[in-house]
Design a protein around this motif. Sequence first.
Motif, PDB file in Angstrom:
ATOM      1  N   VAL A  93       0.865  -1.170   0.000  1.00 20.56           N
ATOM      2  CA  VAL A  93       0.000   0.000   0.000  1.00 20.56           C
ATOM      3  C   VAL A  93       0.903   1.221   0.000  1.00 20.56           C
ATOM      4  O   VAL A  93       1.768   1.359   0.866  1.00 20.56           O
TER       5      VAL A  93
ATOM      6  N   GLY B 135       1.529   4.762   0.834  1.00 19.13           N
ATOM      7  CA  GLY B 135       0.990   5.728   1.781  1.00 19.13           C
ATOM      8  C   GLY B 135       1.297   5.263   3.185  1.00 19.13           C
ATOM      9  O   GLY B 135       2.119   4.372   3.394  1.00 19.13           O
ATOM     10  N   ALA B 136       0.631   5.877   4.147  1.00 19.35           N
ATOM     11  CA  ALA B 136       0.827   5.531   5.551  1.00 19.35           C
ATOM     12  C   ALA B 136      -0.535   5.308   6.196  1.00 19.35           C
ATOM     13  O   ALA B 136      -1.536   5.878   5.755  1.00 19.35           O
ATOM     14  N   PRO B 137      -0.574   4.490   7.233  1.00 17.64           N
ATOM     15  CA  PRO B 137      -1.847   4.293   7.922  1.00 17.64           C
ATOM     16  C   PRO B 137      -2.461   5.623   8.386  1.00 17.64           C
ATOM     17  O   PRO B 137      -3.688   5.783   8.366  1.00 17.64           O
TER      18      PRO B 137
ATOM     19  N   ILE C 219       0.614  -7.060   4.903  1.00 23.51           N
ATOM     20  CA  ILE C 219       0.413  -5.717   4.363  1.00 23.51           C
ATOM     21  C   ILE C 219       1.697  -4.930   4.595  1.00 23.51           C
ATOM     22  O   ILE C 219       2.209  -4.882   5.716  1.00 23.51           O
ATOM     23  N   HIS C 220       2.227  -4.337   3.550  1.00 24.89           N
ATOM     24  CA  HIS C 220       3.441  -3.520   3.650  1.00 24.89           C
ATOM     25  C   HIS C 220       3.093  -2.099   3.235  1.00 24.89           C
ATOM     26  O   HIS C 220       2.533  -1.886   2.157  1.00 24.89           O
ATOM     27  N   TRP C 221       3.399  -1.138   4.078  1.00 22.31           N
ATOM     28  CA  TRP C 221       3.133   0.266   3.789  1.00 22.31           C
ATOM     29  C   TRP C 221       4.417   0.897   3.259  1.00 22.31           C
ATOM     30  O   TRP C 221       5.478   0.782   3.875  1.00 22.31           O
TER      31      TRP C 221
ATOM     32  N   ALA D  27       8.168   1.577  -2.663  1.00 18.63           N
ATOM     33  CA  ALA D  27       7.427   0.336  -2.915  1.00 18.63           C
ATOM     34  C   ALA D  27       8.144  -0.509  -3.963  1.00 18.63           C
ATOM     35  O   ALA D  27       8.281  -1.726  -3.811  1.00 18.63           O
TER      36      ALA D  27
ATOM     37  N   GLN E 218      10.952  -3.296   6.699  1.00 23.14           N
ATOM     38  CA  GLN E 218      10.581  -2.084   5.984  1.00 23.14           C
ATOM     39  C   GLN E 218      11.806  -1.249   5.674  1.00 23.14           C
ATOM     40  O   GLN E 218      12.804  -1.297   6.399  1.00 23.14           O
TER      41      GLN E 218
END
Length: 94
Positions: free
Chosen positions: A4, A6-8, A40-42, A49, A91
């Motif tokens: 994904v 972006g950031a949470p 899930i990887h942000w 990415a 990450q």
Amino acid sequence: RLVVIGAPAEVTAQHYRGRVTPGAVMATLSAFECRYDLPIHWAMTPEAAALQVESWVWWYSREVVKSANALLSGLPVPQPPLEAITSAPKQLSA
């Protein structure tokens, strides 16, 4: 794996196009992660990415080459431990 961009915090602040509530987005991602065993990887940028996906592909390819070399040389094919397969990726630092 699901990347994904972006950031949470961007999701919870509803910094995206659409009328889906932030809670629904986060709940859906959490459900996918649990239901389908989908990490899930942000990533903050498309470039970050891309670097992460490239890293995953490189490491996966390395394991395939090691197994192929072992098969060709007649050695038993090494099996990675289960936790190595299912562990979350590291990450990238900003």
